[in-house]
Design a protein around this motif. Structure first.
Motif, short mmCIF file in Angstrom:
data_model
loop_
_atom_site.label_atom_id
_atom_site.label_comp_id
_atom_site.label_asym_id
_atom_site.label_seq_id
_atom_site.Cartn_x
_atom_site.Cartn_y
_atom_site.Cartn_z
N GLY A 181 22.10 -3.82 3.51
CA GLY A 181 21.15 -3.78 2.40
C GLY A 181 19.72 -4.06 2.82
O GLY A 181 18.78 -3.54 2.21
N LEU A 182 19.55 -4.85 3.88
CA LEU A 182 18.20 -5.22 4.32
C LEU A 182 17.55 -4.16 5.20
O LEU A 182 16.32 -4.05 5.24
N THR A 183 18.36 -3.39 5.94
CA THR A 183 17.79 -2.38 6.84
C THR A 183 16.96 -1.34 6.10
O THR A 183 15.84 -1.02 6.51
N PRO A 184 17.45 -0.76 4.98
CA PRO A 184 16.59 0.17 4.24
C PRO A 184 15.31 -0.48 3.72
O PRO A 184 14.26 0.17 3.66
N LEU A 185 15.41 -1.78 3.37
CA LEU A 185 14.22 -2.50 2.92
C LEU A 185 13.21 -2.61 4.06
O LEU A 185 12.01 -2.43 3.86
N LEU A 186 13.70 -2.93 5.26
CA LEU A 186 12.83 -3.01 6.43
C LEU A 186 12.14 -1.68 6.68
O LEU A 186 10.94 -1.62 6.96
N GLU A 187 12.88 -0.59 6.54
CA GLU A 187 12.32 0.74 6.78
C GLU A 187 11.30 1.13 5.71
O GLU A 187 10.45 1.99 5.94
N THR A 188 11.39 0.49 4.54
CA THR A 188 10.42 0.75 3.48
C THR A 188 9.03 0.23 3.84
O THR A 188 8.02 0.84 3.52
N PHE A 189 9.01 -0.92 4.57
CA PHE A 189 7.73 -1.56 4.88
C PHE A 189 7.29 -1.39 6.34
O PHE A 189 6.12 -1.61 6.64
N VAL A 190 8.21 -1.02 7.22
CA VAL A 190 7.88 -0.95 8.65
C VAL A 190 8.29 0.40 9.23
O VAL A 190 9.42 0.86 9.02
N LYS A 191 7.36 1.02 9.93
CA LYS A 191 7.62 2.24 10.68
C LYS A 191 7.12 2.02 12.10
O LYS A 191 5.92 2.11 12.38
N VAL A 192 8.03 1.67 13.00
CA VAL A 192 7.75 1.40 14.41
C VAL A 192 6.69 0.29 14.53
O VAL A 192 6.98 -0.86 14.26
N GLU A 193 5.44 0.67 14.85
CA GLU A 193 4.39 -0.35 15.04
C GLU A 193 3.51 -0.54 13.80
O GLU A 193 2.55 -1.28 13.83
N THR A 194 3.85 0.15 12.72
CA THR A 194 3.02 0.12 11.52
C THR A 194 3.70 -0.65 10.40
O THR A 194 4.86 -0.37 10.04
N LEU A 195 2.96 -1.61 9.84
CA LEU A 195 3.44 -2.39 8.71
C LEU A 195 2.61 -2.06 7.48
O LEU A 195 1.38 -2.03 7.54
N MET A 196 3.29 -1.83 6.36
CA MET A 196 2.59 -1.58 5.09
C MET A 196 2.85 -2.74 4.14
O MET A 196 4.01 -3.13 3.92
N ILE A 197 1.76 -3.30 3.58
CA ILE A 197 1.90 -4.39 2.62
C ILE A 197 1.18 -4.00 1.33
O ILE A 197 -0.05 -3.95 1.29
N PRO A 198 1.93 -3.70 0.25
CA PRO A 198 1.28 -3.47 -1.05
C PRO A 198 0.70 -4.79 -1.57
O PRO A 198 1.37 -5.83 -1.53
N VAL A 199 -0.55 -4.74 -2.04
CA VAL A 199 -1.24 -5.94 -2.52
C VAL A 199 -1.81 -5.65 -3.90
O VAL A 199 -2.37 -4.57 -4.14
N THR A 200 -1.69 -6.62 -4.80
CA THR A 200 -2.30 -6.52 -6.13
C THR A 200 -3.36 -7.60 -6.26
O THR A 200 -3.07 -8.78 -6.04
N LEU A 201 -4.59 -7.18 -6.59
CA LEU A 201 -5.68 -8.13 -6.78
C LEU A 201 -5.87 -8.42 -8.26
O LEU A 201 -5.68 -7.54 -9.11
N SER A 202 -6.28 -9.64 -8.55
CA SER A 202 -6.58 -10.02 -9.94
C SER A 202 -8.03 -9.68 -10.27
O SER A 202 -8.78 -10.51 -10.80
N ALA A 203 -8.42 -8.48 -9.98
CA ALA A 203 -9.78 -8.00 -10.25
C ALA A 203 -9.76 -6.49 -10.29
O ALA A 203 -9.00 -5.84 -9.55
N ASP A 204 -10.56 -5.92 -11.17
CA ASP A 204 -10.66 -4.47 -11.27
C ASP A 204 -11.20 -3.87 -9.98
O ASP A 204 -12.05 -4.46 -9.32
N GLY A 205 -10.69 -2.69 -9.63
CA GLY A 205 -11.10 -2.06 -8.38
C GLY A 205 -12.56 -1.72 -8.30
O GLY A 205 -13.11 -1.55 -7.20
N SER A 206 -13.23 -1.61 -9.45
CA SER A 206 -14.66 -1.29 -9.46
C SER A 206 -15.54 -2.53 -9.44
O SER A 206 -16.76 -2.42 -9.36
N SER A 207 -14.93 -3.70 -9.50
CA SER A 207 -15.71 -4.94 -9.57
C SER A 207 -16.29 -5.32 -8.21
O SER A 207 -15.74 -4.98 -7.16
N GLU A 208 -17.40 -6.05 -8.25
CA GLU A 208 -17.99 -6.54 -7.01
C GLU A 208 -17.05 -7.51 -6.31
O GLU A 208 -17.01 -7.57 -5.07
N GLU A 209 -16.29 -8.27 -7.09
CA GLU A 209 -15.36 -9.25 -6.54
C GLU A 209 -14.31 -8.56 -5.67
O GLU A 209 -14.03 -9.00 -4.54
#
Length: 710
Positions: free
Chosen positions: A465-493
């Protein structure tokens, strides 16, 4: 001058062949031009940067959708939702669909929405939007929205805006030309030159469109610029031709007009050309598009003005005076001469009054707020906008922004050290006050440490069950991390956050993509390059005017007055659009407006400077009397400048009655700038300062100038 004499000889001897050649060019280019609207896509706010690179990585390597659109259901029952999604699935254009019937986070009592995902293999999203809308049909309460749907609607709105602006502007421009020339024939010639210029430019852009992406805003800005500039040039040219025709035959009058008005047209076009070309320094598609399209239309305006226009005048001859409906006085009328004398009698007072008026208009500039045009570019009457805003409101999607953080690690992320680095990066992100959520294999699996992960991977059932999860976030040397900010994308913050994290020193090569990064890159690219753009425009214009007028003071004064006039224009734009006057809802100024209006108007306003000072220069070269040169120059050109400016104001100001907000702001901005330039600056400040500086206006410290006396 030798080159212009050669051109004059060529035109006067080959005018019939020139007309035939232009007719052929017009027909061929028209066949291409009709295809241009279908080639335009997107608002042009794109650039090659980290955001684009990250979105390519998550799409190609992590199988994330290249684009996602929303299918919004407003008071629609579950059965209709199911049928509609099935109809769209049958089109086979989506890579996946998230249904609100399967994901309760997409469903509320009255409003729900499906996420339509599209992969890289989808080439023409405009056609996809059309297909999906056809599948939806006229079902009430079901609306497609999202980037491509909104882009298509802005394209449609832009085409309607162009028709609206032309329907308003062209008839008024014809009336102004009738008052300027008095005859129907003379009035129609500038319009004909303008149409030839715009259609030819559209044809060339269509050919170039096969090689470069073109913004939908090109459809409005190029005709706005092409018609106004061509008619301005033709107005100057025809006015001088009629003046010369009084004491010369047709061929001599044409030759003199090319040598004088033609010279002014070429120098004016150089100034506009430089202003547009400077935008190429900004690596954002919309500036590149407008720069390329603008330079093409300026080149075609000059070419048609110095070849087709004189050829038509020769072919028409005295028939240009046919169908007279108004009696028009000469340019050097007593009224304008009295006005000119009145101005130079009170140069100090008039200068002070003009500067105070402009200074008051500049005040609101300090409060200017700039933003990248988003959904508010589209008129409220479009369903794609109202549906998008409905989802934002009902599901509280505003005030947050999603990002992807890409990290590269030599040796990969699956060994002990790699897993520790991943956990360290996740913890660092989660500890940031602005981060609402950051997801890796640890948070997604609810495993709290590297040791626990390794232990789980030793159990075959858990590893499966964990191997497909690992493949969702990792491709060889590349790691992808989805991030959610508590600020609008157009804001200066949010922009400050991505800027800081992009500059962060780490053991991994961090790249960030998402709305906040996109906005940050656009803003930074403009601010980093704006100094170079303005410097190139100012310095190049200075040397062009110095060469044209053999003077040091005239170009310096022209540049300073232009800057003051444009600053006043931006202040008035803030007052109208940002403060919300004249029936407009208070908002912000589109980020592109200061750059585009400055680049366009700085060159356009030099038209009037060149028209006015060229005539003063002619008079001064004959008499070496600065006062006389100032009065005669103002008296003989005031009518032309006023008429030309009025046409420019009408053709650009007509976009005030359109719906696409950035185009509305550009049109109004140009119209205000030209109005200020042609009245307060050219008719008041220029002659006042010419009087105050006297013979020093014509001083050149090196080379051969016109300065005489101490």
């Amino acid at each position: 001058m030798t080159t212009l004499r050669t051109l004059a000889r060529f035109v006067t001897s080959s005018y019939k062949y020139i007309i035939i050649s232009w007719i052929a060019i017009f027909i061929i280019m028209a066949l291409f031009a009709i295809r241009l609207p279908s080639m335009l896509e997107g608002d042009g706010f794109e650039m090659n940067g980290d955001h684009a690179a990250v979105m390519d990585i998550v799409s190609e390597e992590f199988d994330m959708p290249a684009e996602t659109m929303l299918l919004v259901f407003d008071r629609v029952d579950d059965e209709m939702i199911s049928y509609t999604i099935e109809d769209i699935e049958k089109l086979d254009v989506t890579s996946a669909i998230d249904s609100p019937l399967e994901d309760e986070s997409l469903y509320k009592e009255d409003v729900s929405y499906a996420l339509l995902h599209f992969g890289d293999e989808t080439d023409n999203m405009s056609d996809v939007v059309t297909d999906i809308r056809d599948a939806i049909g006229d079902k009430d309460g079901i609306t497609l929205t999202g980037a491509s749907a909104i882009s298509k609607d802005i394209n449609t709105a832009s085409q309607k805006d162009l028709i609206t602006a032309e329907a308003i502007g062209l008839p008024i421009a014809i009336i102004v030309l009738l008052f300027a020339f008095g005859t129907v024939v003379a009035s129609m010639v500038p319009l004909m030159i303008g149409i030839v210029t715009v259609v030819s430019s559209f044809g060339i852009l269509t050919i170039l469109g096969a090689q470069i992406d073109l913004s939908i805003f090109v459809l409005n800005i190029i005709p706005m610029l092409g018609l106004a500039l061509s008619i301005d040039f033709a107005l100057l040219f025809i006015s001088r031709f009629r003046e010369e025709r009084v004491h010369s035959d047709i061929l001599d009058a044409t030759t003199t007009t090319i040598l004088t008005a033609g010279r002014s047209v070429i120098f004016s076009a150089f100034c506009v050309f430089i202003g547009l070309g400077a935008m190429l320094l900004i690596r954002v598609d919309i500036f590149q598009n407008i720069a390329v399209g603008g330079m093409i239309v300026v080149a075609m305006a000059v070419l048609s003005s110095v070849t087709l226009l004189p050829s038509v005048l020769i072919a028409l001859g005295d028939r240009i005076e046919k169908l007279r409906i108004l009696k028009v006085s000469s340019n050097g009328s007593n009224a304008w001469r009295r006005f000119a004398n009145a101005v130079i009698k009170r140069p100090v007072l008039i200068t002070l009054v003009a500067v105070i008026l402009l200074g008051i208009a500049v005040i609101p500039v300090k409060n200017m707020e700039l933003s990248i045009p988003e959904i508010d570019s589209l008129p409220e009457s479009y369903d794609s906008r109202s549906a998008f805003e409905l989802v934002e409101k009902e599901f509280d999607l505003s005030g947050e922004s999603s990002l992807y953080v890409i990290a590269e690690r030599s040796g990969g992320w699956e060994d002990e050290d790699g897993l520790k680095s991943m956990k360290e990066l996740e913890d660092q992100l989660q500890s940031d006050n602005l981060v609402k959520n950051a997801t890796t294999i640890f948070s997604a699996s609810e495993i709290g440490s590297v040791d626990e992960w390794n232990q789980a991977m030793q159990v075959p059932e858990m590893a499966a069950g964990l191997t497909p999860l690992l493949e969702t976030f990792v491709k060889v040397e590349t790691l992808m991390i989805p991030v959610t900010l508590s600020a609008d994308g157009s804001s200066e913050e949010a922009q400050d956050w991505v800027r800081d994290w992009s500059d962060l020193e780490t053991d991994w090569n961090l790249l960030i993509g998402g709305a906040a990064k996109f906005n940050q890159e656009i803003f930074d690219e403009i601010w980093d390059k704006i100094g170079y753009v303005l410097g190139l425009i100012v310095v190049t214009t200075f040397f062009i005017l110095m060469i044209a007028f053999r003077s040091l003071l005239i170009p310096i004064k022209a540049i300073l007055m232009n800057i003051i006039g444009l600053s006043a224009t931006f202040g008035i734009l803030v007052y109208i659009f940002q403060y919300g006057h004249f029936g407009l809802t208070a908002g912000s100024i589109a980020l592109i407006i200061p750059v585009i209006v400055f680049s366009l108007v700085f060159g356009l306003s030099m038209d009037y400077e060149v028209f006015l000072i060229s005539r003063m220069q002619e008079e001064y070269a004959n008499s070496f009397d600065n006062d006389k040169a100032t009065v005669e120059g103002l008296a003989t050109t005031s009518k032309v400048i006023t008429s030309a400016a009025l046409i420019m104001i009408v053709l650009t100001g007509a976009f005030a009655f359109t719906d696409v907000m950035p185009v509305k702001q550009i049109g109004v901005g140009i119209a205000i700038a030209v109005a200020i330039d042609a009245t307060i600056i050219r008719l008041l400040l220029v002659p006042s300062l010419m009087k105050l500086f006297g013979k020093w206006n014509w001083w050149l410290p090196f080379g051969k100038g016109l300065y005489k006396g101490k």
